[in-house]
Design a protein around this motif. Structure first.
Motif, PDB file in Angstrom:
ATOM      1  N   UNK A 249      47.475  25.242  48.555  1.00 22.60           N
ATOM      2  CA  UNK A 249      46.058  25.525  48.336  1.00 22.60           C
ATOM      3  C   UNK A 249      45.881  26.929  47.777  1.00 22.60           C
ATOM      4  N   UNK A 250      46.558  27.217  46.676  1.00 24.90           N
ATOM      5  CA  UNK A 250      46.445  28.531  46.073  1.00 24.90           C
ATOM      6  C   UNK A 250      45.072  28.715  45.457  1.00 24.90           C
ATOM      7  N   UNK A 251      44.569  29.918  45.510  1.00 25.49           N
ATOM      8  CA  UNK A 251      43.274  30.240  44.920  1.00 25.49           C
ATOM      9  C   UNK A 251      43.482  30.689  43.482  1.00 25.49           C
ATOM     10  N   UNK A 252      42.721  30.125  42.571  1.00 21.92           N
ATOM     11  CA  UNK A 252      42.856  30.463  41.158  1.00 21.92           C
ATOM     12  C   UNK A 252      42.326  31.868  40.897  1.00 21.92           C
ATOM     13  N   UNK A 253      42.978  32.612  40.004  1.00 19.91           N
ATOM     14  CA  UNK A 253      42.468  33.949  39.657  1.00 19.91           C
ATOM     15  C   UNK A 253      41.089  33.921  39.017  1.00 19.91           C
ATOM     16  N   UNK A 254      40.666  32.752  38.517  1.00 19.77           N
ATOM     17  CA  UNK A 254      39.358  32.687  37.864  1.00 19.77           C
ATOM     18  C   UNK A 254      38.224  33.042  38.805  1.00 19.77           C
ATOM     19  N   UNK A 255      38.441  32.878  40.133  1.00 18.25           N
ATOM     20  CA  UNK A 255      37.378  33.157  41.089  1.00 18.25           C
ATOM     21  C   UNK A 255      36.936  34.618  41.056  1.00 18.25           C
ATOM     22  N   UNK A 256      37.770  35.507  40.541  1.00 16.71           N
ATOM     23  CA  UNK A 256      37.437  36.930  40.540  1.00 16.71           C
ATOM     24  C   UNK A 256      36.460  37.277  39.421  1.00 16.71           C
ATOM     25  N   UNK A 257      36.473  36.507  38.341  1.00 11.01           N
ATOM     26  CA  UNK A 257      35.739  36.886  37.134  1.00 11.01           C
ATOM     27  C   UNK A 257      34.234  36.969  37.341  1.00 11.01           C
ATOM     28  N   UNK A 258      33.698  36.147  38.239  1.00 13.52           N
ATOM     29  CA  UNK A 258      32.252  36.086  38.382  1.00 13.52           C
ATOM     30  C   UNK A 258      31.683  37.421  38.870  1.00 13.52           C
ATOM     31  N   UNK A 259      32.435  38.176  39.661  1.00  8.98           N
ATOM     32  CA  UNK A 259      31.933  39.459  40.159  1.00  8.98           C
ATOM     33  C   UNK A 259      31.862  40.492  39.040  1.00  8.98           C
ATOM     34  N   UNK A 260      32.781  40.410  38.106  1.00  7.44           N
ATOM     35  CA  UNK A 260      32.726  41.291  36.935  1.00  7.44           C
ATOM     36  C   UNK A 260      31.478  40.971  36.104  1.00  7.44           C
ATOM     37  N   UNK A 261      31.164  39.689  35.971  1.00 10.01           N
ATOM     38  CA  UNK A 261      29.959  39.295  35.244  1.00 10.01           C
ATOM     39  C   UNK A 261      28.707  39.852  35.901  1.00 10.01           C
TER      40      UNK A 261
ATOM     41  N   UNK B  31      37.595  30.382  51.768  1.00  4.31           N
ATOM     42  CA  UNK B  31      38.699  31.335  51.791  1.00  4.31           C
ATOM     43  C   UNK B  31      38.933  31.973  50.434  1.00  4.31           C
ATOM     44  N   UNK B  32      38.834  31.189  49.368  1.00  6.68           N
ATOM     45  CA  UNK B  32      39.085  31.739  48.032  1.00  6.68           C
ATOM     46  C   UNK B  32      38.016  32.750  47.635  1.00  6.68           C
ATOM     47  N   UNK B  33      36.782  32.552  48.088  1.00  7.70           N
ATOM     48  CA  UNK B  33      35.744  33.544  47.824  1.00  7.70           C
ATOM     49  C   UNK B  33      36.114  34.869  48.487  1.00  7.70           C
ATOM     50  N   UNK B  34      36.563  34.797  49.714  1.00 14.16           N
ATOM     51  CA  UNK B  34      36.949  35.990  50.468  1.00 14.16           C
ATOM     52  C   UNK B  34      38.062  36.756  49.763  1.00 14.16           C
ATOM     53  N   UNK B  35      39.085  36.060  49.327  1.00 17.52           N
ATOM     54  CA  UNK B  35      40.211  36.704  48.670  1.00 17.52           C
ATOM     55  C   UNK B  35      39.833  37.217  47.285  1.00 17.52           C
ATOM     56  N   UNK B  36      38.922  36.514  46.602  1.00 18.72           N
ATOM     57  CA  UNK B  36      38.486  36.962  45.283  1.00 18.72           C
ATOM     58  C   UNK B  36      37.681  38.260  45.375  1.00 18.72           C
ATOM     59  N   UNK B  37      36.822  38.377  46.399  1.00 17.05           N
ATOM     60  CA  UNK B  37      36.076  39.622  46.595  1.00 17.05           C
ATOM     61  C   UNK B  37      37.031  40.782  46.847  1.00 17.05           C
ATOM     62  N   UNK B  38      38.065  40.553  47.646  1.00 15.94           N
ATOM     63  CA  UNK B  38      39.042  41.607  47.934  1.00 15.94           C
ATOM     64  C   UNK B  38      39.748  42.031  46.653  1.00 15.94           C
TER      65      UNK B  38
END
Length: 913
Positions: free
Chosen positions: A670-682, A614-621
């Motif tokens: 079960x909050x998703x950490x904002x760190x999950x978004x950074x990998x797509x920028x990389x 789920x966190x991957x899904x929300x991070x992509x969005x």
């Protein structure tokens, strides 16, 4: 003696009758003359002010378009600068006698306009008469004032004050969305017809647009309902859009043939599921037979993951909106994955499930009715124990009759009108992960997709919308049934029932070569000014067009419902977007536009393709929202700015309150950490700006209307990066269960001809890093705990100079001293030296820096002193830096005792004077 209030017949006479007011003779002293003159002037100017407002001006212009008879010279005043006005009686009678249809009765504020108009002209006439006559001479003896005159003045003042107050309440307030405006009984929505050169039609009155085409587009009905499959006419319209140039009030768009995204063929994509649909049709006809059996000796259990849902036939009745209470009947078609003797369903506080007579199980393969021996519940799972064992691959039908949901909580929102808050009645679902089980028994895991046939019993005064179009052949008054949906997870099911309001409706069209469906906008308020919400359609269309282009997958449904509801956060279910009314009311807030963009992206990233994580899904969005804003400039921000904002200042922090990722506060466990978004920028910054877009295209080609895993996304990242295996490894490692430090931290030691990297975390990471120096920039992939990369530079050496990586890099003391000189040198390969020192502060707080050698203590003290002087760190990090050099100016006692004294690196530095 003065004839003040003599109003001639020429002023009020209107055929076929006349109105004559008898003259009134009044004597008064000098002070009364001036009082009356200034009072009349005030009334005149106040009336002009009211008539100058937006709504009053429109009505006034309509009134003054009536023929104006010639006025005698005696009625004109040389001091009056107002234009000649029509006779009051003529205006009033013409306005009131004007024929109107039943749906346009005279509104209450129009009567106030007539009253204001009448008072304005009487007071203006009074002012004109007073201005033409000189004031009377001062009497030698004080005269007694007229009581009648004083009373008349008081009446005039009272009328003006009351008219002004009522006019402000009913007319002048902006927007008109408050509780004082009642359109609940509105039965007709204004519609406009579509010209032959226009594809998009809106059901409110807008300014005309000019469209030039090289081919004639057929005329489109504004109220036509599209079938589930996209008709050929829409495909032709999309094709012709390649040579279409459309000019609107907002922008001019010219599309090319290469940008066209054709409407997706849903039937061909779901062709593989045709066998499952046949099973459902046949199994639905099997009659349940009476069976009996005895309960088992011990409770039997299984797991919901051992079943794969195929189809739901769901009937929900809204019993009470206020609580709310929902009652339902359900047929669930599912297939077993393993051999089991109990069926496990998700159900949280669902009543009437314990009665075995309400639950029936049918073997679809044999037609046999299987006896349910016991029903028991453990936590949020209901177990249906069977009298016989079920092998793997068996298709089942589970009938549950009369279940009641009386504790839906935050998963179902409601809106109840009151005497002071006159709004439409509304109830709807807003399902997040694990929400559907609170409303109906289901298989509610994120990788369990099935089709739905929903019927909603909501009463005759309400209408309903859901993920699919209404099935007109089955629906009746008070009961709305919908066509079968595409495969959805249980949390993607959405329904909204509401009293009839005035929606905005837009026809199917194209934008930049991308197919756009019908868009129906529903509001939780009795909106008066529709044009204030046009920006929603504009932004939705732009984002949908861009998502169609990026994913190579056009919107799969014929209609999108946009519902503005009394919810705290937005929600996206395929076919239905729910927006928080409080956010929509403040269009200028950036969070409003961010919410809207994320929900539109969710139509693709949650609705069409679902990811098990789920966190991957929300991070992509969240990342796509940054990328779209950078492209469309709806909100002026950049990806680099957002990544810098969420980059941690303390590597020990595992939770962040930044609301980067959309999630419901009620489920904050079960909050998703904002760190999950950074990998797509990389990925984008390292392998090209289209890497993430290419990764999405690969996923949509393979997993439309199904579920993808993290491994699937990793494989897509490797493909999009040009076959670079480390791109896939980054995805796999970034989303694995991590220990205390959830990102790579590397220590770089720079020598004359190489850079040595040591990973300081327990887990091993694959990290692509750019090394910059006088010889240029080199990309190195660090995958070992200790790795040396050859690199020669005659001056400064900086790793990740532009801060593209999600990794943290710290250096040896000598390199930091060189970077201090690099801080103000034009030859420095990095313009973000301050961020490099900020990362050092974050690593210091995590206590992962190796203890300094004795010969390096003085060097480290110089580095820390520079950081303190330049204010390169903040908060607790700044305090610990000052503690290391014994210059504690910004420190609190508790920061020192609880954090700084427990850092090994600080202990060594502070021990040396």
């Amino acid at each position: 003696m003065l004839d003040l209030f003599s109003i001639h017949s020429s002023f009020l006479t209107v055929p076929p009758f006349s109105i004559q007011l008898q003259s009134l003779t009044v004597s008064f002293p000098r002070i009364s003359y001036y009082t009356l003159f200034f009072l009349s002037s005030f009334i005149t100017q106040f009336g002009k002010y009211l008539l100058g407002r937006r709504i009053l001006r429109e009505q006034y212009q309509m009134l003054t378009r009536l023929p104006t008879p010639d006025c005698s010279a005696s009625n004109s005043s040389p001091l009056s600068r107002s234009p000649p006005a029509p006779p009051v009686a003529s205006v009033v009678l013409s306005f009131l006698r004007k024929p109107r249809p039943l749906s346009r009765r005279l509104p209450s504020h129009s009567i106030l306009i007539v009253l204001t108009y009448f008072i304005f002209h009487i007071s203006d006439s009074l002012k004109n008469k007073l201005s033409m006559i000189p004031p009377p001479a001062s009497p030698s003896k004080k005269e007694k004032g007229s009581c009648l005159l004083i009373a008349l003045i008081a009446v005039f003042v009272g009328i003006i004050l009351c008219a002004g107050l009522l006019t402000w309440v009913f007319v002048l307030r902006e927007n008109g969305d408050g509780p004082d405006v009642d359109w609940q009984n509105a039965t007709k929505v204004p519609t406009t017809t579509t010209s032959q050169a226009t594809v998009s039609t809106m059901t409110t009155k807008l300014k005309s647009t000019t469209t030039t085409t090289s081919a004639e587009i057929p005329k489109t009905d504004a109220t036509t309902t599209m079938p589930t499959s996209i008709p050929e006419a829409i495909t032709e319209a999309v094709t012709m859009a390649t040579s279409t140039s459309t000019t609107t009030e907002e922008a001019t768009t010219t599309t090319t043939a290469q940008e066209v995204v054709m409407p997706v063929d849903v039937a061909s994509i779901l062709k593989e599921k045709s066998r499952e649909f046949e099973v459902v049709e046949k199994c639905a006809q099997i009659q349940v037979l009476p069976v009996s059996c005895s309960p088992s000796q011990s409770p039997l259990t299984s797991e919901p993951s051992q079943f794969q849902p195929i189809h739901y036939t769901l009937n929900i009745t809204i019993r009470d909106i206020r609580k709310p209470v929902l009652e339902g009947h359900m047929q669930l078609f599912a297939s077993s994955k393993d051999q089991v003797q109990a069926i496990a369903l998700h159900a949280s506080k669902i009543h009437n499930m314990e009665n075995r007579d309400r639950v029936h199980v049918v073997n679809c393969n044999t037609g046999e009715t299987i006896c349910v021996s016991r029903v028991h519940q453990i936590d949020n799972i209901v177990y249906l124990e069977l009298a016989q064992s079920i092998s793997s691959g068996v298709d089942l039908r589970i009938d549950i009759n009369g279940f009641i949901s009386a504790d839906s909580g935050p998963h179902v929102y409601k809106q109840i009108p009151t005497a002071k808050w006159r709004v439409p009645q509304m109830i709807g679902s807003i399902f997040e992960p694990s929400s559907a089980r609170h409303v109906f028994p289901s298989l509610d895991l994120h990788n369990q997709k099935a089709t739905f046939n929903l019927c909603l019993n909501h009463g005759p005064l309400m209408v309903a919308v859901s993920n699919s179009l209404i099935n007109q052949n089955v629906s009746t008054s008070g009961i709305t049934c919908f066509e079968k949906t595409v495969p959805l997870t249980a949390q993607q099911l959405s329904f909204v029932a509401f009293e009839k309001t005035n929606p905005l409706f837009y026809n199917t069209t194209t934008l930049n070569g991308a197919y756009l469906p019908e868009i129906n906008m529903i509001f939780n308020l009795n909106a008066k000014n529709f044009q204030q919400y046009e920006w929603i359609h504009s932004e939705v269309s732009k984002v949908m067009s861009l998502m169609s282009k990026w994913s190579g997958f056009s919107y799969p449904l014929p209609r999108l419902e946009v519902v503005v509801a009394p919810v705290m956060t937005g929600h996206s279910a395929l076919g239905v977007i729910t927006l928080p009314a409080q956010a929509i009311a403040y269009q200028k807030h950036t969070s409003t536009h961010e919410t809207l963009i994320k929900e539109v992206i969710g139509q693709w990233m949650e609705g069409v393709v679902t990811t098990e994580h789920t966190c991957f899904e929300k991070a992509v969005i969240a990342y796509l929202e940054w990328k779209i804003n950078e492209e469309l400039q709806i909100v002026k921000k950049t990806r680099k700015m957002e990544v810098s904002r969420i980059r941690p200042r303390n590597l020990n922090e595992t939770a962040d309150q930044l609301r980067v990722i959309r999630q419901v506060k009620a489920q904050s466990s079960n909050l998703c950490s904002p760190r999950f978004v950074e990998v797509f920028y990389t990925l984008d910054e390292t392998y090209g700006q289209d890497t993430v877009v290419g990764m999405i295209r690969v996923i949509f080609d393979k997993f439309a209307f199904s579920t993808a895993t993290i491994s699937d996304w990793a494989s897509a990242a490797e493909t999009a990066a040009g076959g670079r295996p480390e791109a896939g490894a980054i995805i796999l490692e970034w989303y694995r269960p991590s220990s205390k430090i959830s990102r790579p931290v590397l220590r770089a030691t720079v020598s004359s001809n190489s850079v040595e990297f040591n990973q300081l975390t327990e887990n091993n990471w694959t990290v692509p890093l750019e090394i910059s120096g006088s010889a240029g920039t080199q990309l190195a992939v660090i995958s070992e705990k200790k790795q040396t990369v050859p690199f020669v530079s005659t001056d400064y050496v900086v790793v990740d100079a532009n801060r593209k990586s999600h990794a943290f890099v710290v250096y040896d003391a000598d390199t930091y001293l060189r970077l201090i000189r690099c801080f103000g040198d034009s030859r420095c390969p990095s313009g973000e030296i301050g961020g490099i020192f900020s990362d050092l502060g974050a690593a210091l707080l995590a206590n992962i820096l190796p203890k300094p050698e004795n010969q390096d203590v003085a060097k480290w003290k110089s580095v820390f002193k520079f950081m303190a002087q330049q204010n390169l760190v903040e908060g607790t990090a700044a305090c610990c830096v000052e503690h290391a050099i014994r210059e504690m100016r910004k420190c609190s006692y508790w920061d020192i005792q609880d954090v700084c004294t427990k850092i090994d690196f600080n202990t060594v530095l502070a021990a040396v004077a």
